[in-house]
Design an enzyme around this catalytic site. Structure first.
Site, PDB file in Angstrom:
ATOM      1  CD  GLU A   1     -41.951  -2.414  74.295  1.00  0.00           C
ATOM      2  OE1 GLU A   1     -40.390  -2.266  74.374  1.00  0.00           O
ATOM      3  OE2 GLU A   1     -42.620  -3.528  73.509  1.00  0.00           O
TER       4      GLU A   1
ATOM      5  NE  ARG B   1     -38.982  -6.629  68.640  1.00  0.00           N
ATOM      6  CZ  ARG B   1     -39.224  -7.143  69.950  1.00  0.00           C
ATOM      7  NH1 ARG B   1     -40.005  -7.721  70.304  1.00  0.00           N
ATOM      8  NH2 ARG B   1     -37.384  -8.125  69.465  1.00  0.00           N
TER       9      ARG B   1
ATOM     10  CB  THR C   1     -45.558 -12.362  73.038  1.00  0.00           C
ATOM     11  OG1 THR C   1     -46.689 -13.241  72.352  1.00  0.00           O
ATOM     12  CG2 THR C   1     -46.907 -12.505  73.920  1.00  0.00           C
TER      13      THR C   1
ATOM     14  N   GLY D   1     -43.368 -19.699  62.958  1.00  0.00           N
ATOM     15  CA  GLY D   1     -42.239 -19.469  63.088  1.00  0.00           C
ATOM     16  C   GLY D   1     -41.771 -20.640  64.536  1.00  0.00           C
ATOM     17  NE  ARG D   2     -35.819 -19.742  65.831  1.00  0.00           N
ATOM     18  CZ  ARG D   2     -35.492 -19.266  64.992  1.00  0.00           C
ATOM     19  NH1 ARG D   2     -35.002 -19.996  64.325  1.00  0.00           N
ATOM     20  NH2 ARG D   2     -35.246 -17.704  65.153  1.00  0.00           N
ATOM     21  CB  ILE D   3     -42.016 -17.668  69.026  1.00  0.00           C
ATOM     22  CG1 ILE D   3     -41.218 -17.253  69.372  1.00  0.00           C
ATOM     23  CG2 ILE D   3     -42.850 -17.515  69.869  1.00  0.00           C
ATOM     24  CD1 ILE D   3     -40.602 -16.065  70.063  1.00  0.00           C
TER      25      ILE D   3
ATOM     26  CG  HIS E   1     -40.511  -6.092  75.515  1.00  0.00           C
ATOM     27  ND1 HIS E   1     -40.348  -5.627  74.644  1.00  0.00           N
ATOM     28  CD2 HIS E   1     -40.150  -7.644  75.147  1.00  0.00           C
ATOM     29  CE1 HIS E   1     -39.883  -6.632  73.448  1.00  0.00           C
ATOM     30  NE2 HIS E   1     -39.607  -7.672  73.664  1.00  0.00           N
TER      31      HIS E   1
HETATM   32  C1  GLV Z   1     -37.243 -10.144  72.566  1.00  0.00           C
HETATM   33  O1  GLV Z   1     -38.529  -8.791  72.444  1.00  0.00           O
HETATM   34  C2  GLV Z   1     -36.613 -10.644  72.153  1.00  0.00           C
HETATM   35  O2  GLV Z   1     -36.911 -10.139  70.516  1.00  0.00           O
HETATM   36  O3  GLV Z   1     -36.104 -11.134  72.578  1.00  0.00           O
END
Ligand code: GLV
Length: 326
Positions: free
Chosen positions: A265, A236, A234, A155-157, A284
């Site tokens: 968390e 979930r 990074t 996806g984007r990230i 996070h």
């Molecule tokens: C951070 O984890 C977000 O979803 O913005």
């Protein structure tokens, strides 16, 4: 005219002036998230809610919120909100996609590099007074340049992480439900999940948490990874089975991991994960640049104001609540 009422579950890094001009705003100012009974009390009279990923907005809370017209989450992920229940009640849910892509990709790389080149162990070693001389075999790690990066979810990230890998001359593999049209631009090759696990030197997770991705990385997945592999998460915490992660790291099934997200968390201080030297854990911080957090807050406010005014949210998770929403 009575202004609508808005509850914001934590101070956020943006001006509330535009919001205060159109709504009566209450901000929860404690460091800890509001307890569920406070949320219930505030949501019972709120027209708008601006929340964070630490607030669990479930069906029961939504049922007890008769006036609620909009939920605006200051995050891109929204697994803490019962979207189906919000949609059933006709409540649009906003989120903050796009603005945090680069910050999160940068942080993914910070973790990848730190785990590969043992930055945190080196810092601990130095502070413990163990640095006596330059040693040819001190704290060696794998070479990042030229290695194979496996991205789970382009996806984007995921794409932004892949784009950065071009500078490291890496081979990039990705897996997902189907090949992505964005892949050629970031030089990434589509492979099966199994091939990715078996081939990658670094496996980086970029999928949302859904029933399908819950514990995607489990004992079976670890058993397919190389003993030299490094896992970065990074996304979930729930995407990784943490008991399996402990086994994989302590038994040498993989070399190391770096995780910015855990389940739950914060990670309880008695978690066995905290005993491992080959694991980096951060609280996070993926989107935690000053500029990005400000943009997220501004976007969340814009979504909230649109919802209060009955306009389509600029960034809506459940556009099916509108007939005309794109
Ligand atoms: C951070 O984890 C977000 O979803 O913005």
């Amino acid at each position: 005219m009575t202004l609508p009422t808005v509850f914001i579950t934590r101070p956020i890094p943006a001006s509330l002036d535009a919001l205060s001009a159109v709504a009566t705003v209450e901000v929860w100012t404690e460091r800890q998230p509001p307890p569920v009974e406070v949320l219930r009390e505030k949501m019972a009279i709120a027209d708008g809610l601006l929340c964070l990923l630490t607030d669990r907005i479930d069906r029961a809370l939504l049922q007890a919120s008769p006036q609620l017209k909009v939920i605006s989450q200051m995050a891109v992920g929204y697994d803490n909100i019962d979207i189906a229940a919000a949609t059933e009640r006709g409540i649009p849910v906003g989120h903050t996609p796009g603005v945090l892509t680069n910050a999160t990709a940068d942080f993914t790389w910070a973790l990848l590099m730190a785990a590969a080149r043992r930055v945190v162990e080196g810092d601990r070693f130095t502070r413990a007074g163990l640095w006596q001389t330059w040693e040819p075999d001190l704290l060696l790690g794998p070479e990042v340049s030229g290695a194979t990066l496996g991205i789970v979810g382009l996806g984007r990230i995921g794409q932004a992480v892949a784009r950065r890998a071009i500078g490291f001359n890496m081979r990039v593999l990705y897996c997902g439900q189907h090949p992505s049209a964005a892949a050629p631009a970031v030089n990434a090759d589509f492979v099966s999940f199994e091939t990715l696990l078996q081939t990658a030197d670094f496996v980086s997770l970029h999928v949302p948490l859904t029933p399908e991705t819950y514990h995607l990385i489990d004992d079976r997945a670890f058993s397919q990874m190389k003993p030299s592999a490094i896992l970065v998460n990074t996304a979930r915490g729930g995407v990784v089975d943490q008991a399996a992660l402990f086994r994989a790291l302590s038994q040498g099934q993989i070399a190391a991991a770096a995780i910015d997200v855990t389940d739950p968390e914060p990670l309880p201080m008695d978690s066995p994960l905290l005993t491992l030297d080959n694991l980096i854990i951060t609280p996070h911080l993926g989107s935690a640049s000053q500029q990005t957090r400000t943009k997220m807050a501004q976007m969340a406010i814009a979504n909230l104001i649109a919802g209060l005014q009955g306009s389509p949210l600029p960034h809506c998770v459940n556009p099916e609540v509108y007939h005309a929403c794109p």
